[in-house]
Design a protein around this motif. Structure first.
Motif, PDB file in Angstrom:
ATOM      1  N   SER A 114      48.997  38.579  29.123  1.00  0.00           N
ATOM      2  CA  SER A 114      48.346  37.282  28.964  1.00  0.00           C
ATOM      3  C   SER A 114      46.870  37.334  29.338  1.00  0.00           C
ATOM      4  O   SER A 114      46.015  36.862  28.587  1.00  0.00           O
ATOM      5  N   CYS A 115      46.556  37.908  30.510  1.00  0.00           N
ATOM      6  CA  CYS A 115      45.163  37.913  30.971  1.00  0.00           C
ATOM      7  C   CYS A 115      44.550  39.312  31.022  1.00  0.00           C
ATOM      8  O   CYS A 115      43.377  39.467  31.367  1.00  0.00           O
ATOM      9  N   ASN A 116      45.358  40.349  30.693  1.00  0.00           N
ATOM     10  CA  ASN A 116      44.902  41.743  30.631  1.00  0.00           C
ATOM     11  C   ASN A 116      44.554  42.364  31.977  1.00  0.00           C
ATOM     12  O   ASN A 116      43.942  43.431  32.023  1.00  0.00           O
ATOM     13  N   HIS A 117      44.906  41.726  33.078  1.00  0.00           N
ATOM     14  CA  HIS A 117      44.719  42.369  34.373  1.00  0.00           C
ATOM     15  C   HIS A 117      45.675  43.559  34.503  1.00  0.00           C
ATOM     16  O   HIS A 117      46.840  43.489  34.119  1.00  0.00           O
ATOM     17  N   TRP A 118      45.159  44.656  35.060  1.00  0.00           N
ATOM     18  CA  TRP A 118      46.034  45.773  35.394  1.00  0.00           C
ATOM     19  C   TRP A 118      46.980  45.331  36.501  1.00  0.00           C
ATOM     20  O   TRP A 118      46.653  44.477  37.329  1.00  0.00           O
ATOM     21  N   LEU A 137      54.834  43.013  42.482  1.00  0.00           N
ATOM     22  CA  LEU A 137      54.050  43.480  41.345  1.00  0.00           C
ATOM     23  C   LEU A 137      52.795  42.618  41.301  1.00  0.00           C
ATOM     24  O   LEU A 137      52.870  41.407  41.079  1.00  0.00           O
ATOM     25  N   SER A 138      51.651  43.230  41.550  1.00  0.00           N
ATOM     26  CA  SER A 138      50.427  42.459  41.740  1.00  0.00           C
ATOM     27  C   SER A 138      49.390  42.746  40.663  1.00  0.00           C
ATOM     28  O   SER A 138      49.218  43.893  40.224  1.00  0.00           O
ATOM     29  N   ALA A 139      48.696  41.683  40.256  1.00  0.00           N
ATOM     30  CA  ALA A 139      47.498  41.866  39.439  1.00  0.00           C
ATOM     31  C   ALA A 139      46.437  42.545  40.293  1.00  0.00           C
ATOM     32  O   ALA A 139      46.354  42.325  41.501  1.00  0.00           O
ATOM     33  N   LEU A 140      45.630  43.397  39.671  1.00  0.00           N
ATOM     34  CA  LEU A 140      44.662  44.204  40.400  1.00  0.00           C
ATOM     35  C   LEU A 140      43.238  43.927  39.927  1.00  0.00           C
ATOM     36  O   LEU A 140      43.005  43.621  38.752  1.00  0.00           O
ATOM     37  N   VAL A 141      42.305  44.077  40.842  1.00  0.00           N
ATOM     38  CA  VAL A 141      40.882  44.016  40.531  1.00  0.00           C
ATOM     39  C   VAL A 141      40.295  45.394  40.793  1.00  0.00           C
ATOM     40  O   VAL A 141      40.447  45.943  41.889  1.00  0.00           O
ATOM     41  N   CYS A 142      39.643  45.960  39.781  1.00  0.00           N
ATOM     42  CA  CYS A 142      39.069  47.292  39.928  1.00  0.00           C
ATOM     43  C   CYS A 142      37.808  47.230  40.789  1.00  0.00           C
ATOM     44  O   CYS A 142      36.910  46.423  40.540  1.00  0.00           O
ATOM     45  N   LEU A 143      37.737  48.081  41.799  1.00  0.00           N
ATOM     46  CA  LEU A 143      36.582  48.132  42.691  1.00  0.00           C
ATOM     47  C   LEU A 143      35.679  49.320  42.399  1.00  0.00           C
ATOM     48  O   LEU A 143      34.673  49.507  43.072  1.00  0.00           O
ATOM     49  N   ASP A 144      36.056  50.107  41.426  1.00  0.00           N
ATOM     50  CA  ASP A 144      35.288  51.307  41.096  1.00  0.00           C
ATOM     51  C   ASP A 144      35.389  51.536  39.591  1.00  0.00           C
ATOM     52  O   ASP A 144      36.215  52.312  39.112  1.00  0.00           O
ATOM     53  N   GLU A 145      34.549  50.827  38.831  1.00  0.00           N
ATOM     54  CA  GLU A 145      34.631  50.857  37.377  1.00  0.00           C
ATOM     55  C   GLU A 145      34.464  52.266  36.813  1.00  0.00           C
ATOM     56  O   GLU A 145      35.104  52.635  35.836  1.00  0.00           O
ATOM     57  N   GLU A 146      33.601  53.059  37.435  1.00  0.00           N
ATOM     58  CA  GLU A 146      33.353  54.400  36.905  1.00  0.00           C
ATOM     59  C   GLU A 146      34.574  55.298  37.046  1.00  0.00           C
ATOM     60  O   GLU A 146      34.838  56.145  36.191  1.00  0.00           O
ATOM     61  N   ALA A 147      35.342  55.115  38.121  1.00  0.00           N
ATOM     62  CA  ALA A 147      36.515  55.965  38.353  1.00  0.00           C
ATOM     63  C   ALA A 147      37.713  55.522  37.529  1.00  0.00           C
ATOM     64  O   ALA A 147      38.647  56.293  37.312  1.00  0.00           O
TER      65      ALA A 147
END
Length: 357
Positions: free
Chosen positions: A22-26, A36-46
């Protein structure tokens, strides 16, 4: 298996989802909190190998399991455990895996990993001990997922002192169905393999090492009889007449170890399926249901059932509905087994073993 909700958009999620559709969160599964949790990426390059913040636990930092690189795992590990090369609470039991550069092996491995993660989830919910080889070098659990090698005998799925071997060809529906038909089995799935073989593992832990041999032998038979000869006799002669009155399957008649493992697998089938049904809020009570059975209650927790009778009373109407729905779609029964009084007694023994833990 229960359902989950996305912490960002509220969409319904399944245990195996890698991202919210629905929202495309990993998404990442936090095994220590069963979330099971939605995640926010803290390191876009990695990317997937970097640090992530779970919306379900915003004060934490996690990394994906190393098998996420193969799109085979959505579990996460605490960031402080390593730099992304760490295996999660499920994948840590994998000692041998096939060559994942082979696309066929990789596709099979992904299906196997889903069934394995489902198993580890269930064992954790039941509160069962799951020692690995580091905790118990002689009997700890480890998985060997083996690919056939041309010119050599095919690997046989089985268990030996904590080592569970699985021929990865069983991940192919066509091959597994061919094997099922050739062996005259009513049911054969990857989850079934895992649940059966883990039954052998827990026979060692809960029966042999748990001072329950005498009680177990009184129900399942004397396990001291020669196992190889028992299997040879079974494949030559088949199951004895009237086996349905005392065993859950024809294969269970081969040896008391197989009877225990087959019954253990049924117990996990029942527990997991009831959890799934209650997660959807199902209430099932067919008209004319026999006395002694109860409708499936939306708040029933199969992991905390005090008696097998309580569980079976809800299981019977559910399987009647499941099988009727499958027939409506032109398929065979989803649950092609009969729970005789003798089998229910054996299931009760296993429930008592689990409850003791």
């Amino acid at each position: 298996m229960r359902l989950f909700l996305c912490q960002f958009c509220g969409a319904r999620l399944y245990f195996e989802n890698r991202y919210c559709e629905s929202c495309n969160h990993w998404l990442g599964y936090l095994s220590d909190t069963d979330t099971l949790s939605a995640l926010v990426c803290l390191d876009e390059e990695a990317g997937s190998a970097g640090l992530w913040q779970p919306l379900a636990a915003p004060d934490r930092r996690v990394r994906f399991c190393a098998n996420a690189l193969y799109d085979a795992c959505n579990w996460v590990v605490p960031a402080e455990l390593g730099n992304g090369a760490v295996l999660c609470e499920a994948c840590r039991f994998n000692r041998i895996v096939p060559d994942l550069d082979d696309t066929t092996n990789l596709a099979r491995f992904r299906r196997i990993e889903l069934a394995e993660h489902w198993l580890i989830y269930t064992l954790r919910q039941l509160g069962l001990p799951i020692p690995d080889r580091l905790e118990d070098p002689a009997h700890g659990l480890e998985f060997h997922f083996l690919a056939p090698v041309p010119g050599k005998p095919k690997p046989l799925t089985g268990h030996d002192e904590g080592v569970i071997v699985l021929n990865i060809e069983e991940a192919e529906d066509a091959i597994r169905e061919r094997n099922r038909a050739a062996m005259g089995e009513p049911y054969r799935t990857l989850s079934g393999h895992f649940r059966h073989e883990i039954g052998n593992f827990y026979w060692d832990i809960l029966v042999r090492d748990g001072d329950k041999l005498a009680d177990c032998r009184a129900l399942f038979g004397d396990d001291r009889q020669d196992y190889a000869e028992a299997l040879k006799r079974h494949y030559a002669e088949g199951a004895p007449p009237g086996w349905q009155d005392h065993y859950i399957s024809a294969y269970a008649t081969a040896h008391p170890w197989e009877d225990f493992a087959e019954t253990w697998a049924q117990y996990l089938h029942i527990v997991d399926t009831i959890e799934t049904a209650t997660a959807f809020g199902l209430r099932v009570k067919p008209p004319g249901e026999a006395a002694g059975t109860a409708p499936l209650a939306a708040d029933f927790d199969p992991y905390r059932a005090k008696s097998i009778e309580e569980m079976v009373a809800m299981w019977l109407p559910l399987t009647f509905a499941m099988n009727s729905l499958a027939r409506s779609m032109g398929h065979g029964d989803l649950y092609p087994f009969i729970l005789s009084p003798a089998v229910i007694e054996k299931l009760g023994f296993i429930n008592d073993l689990v409850r003791r833990r």
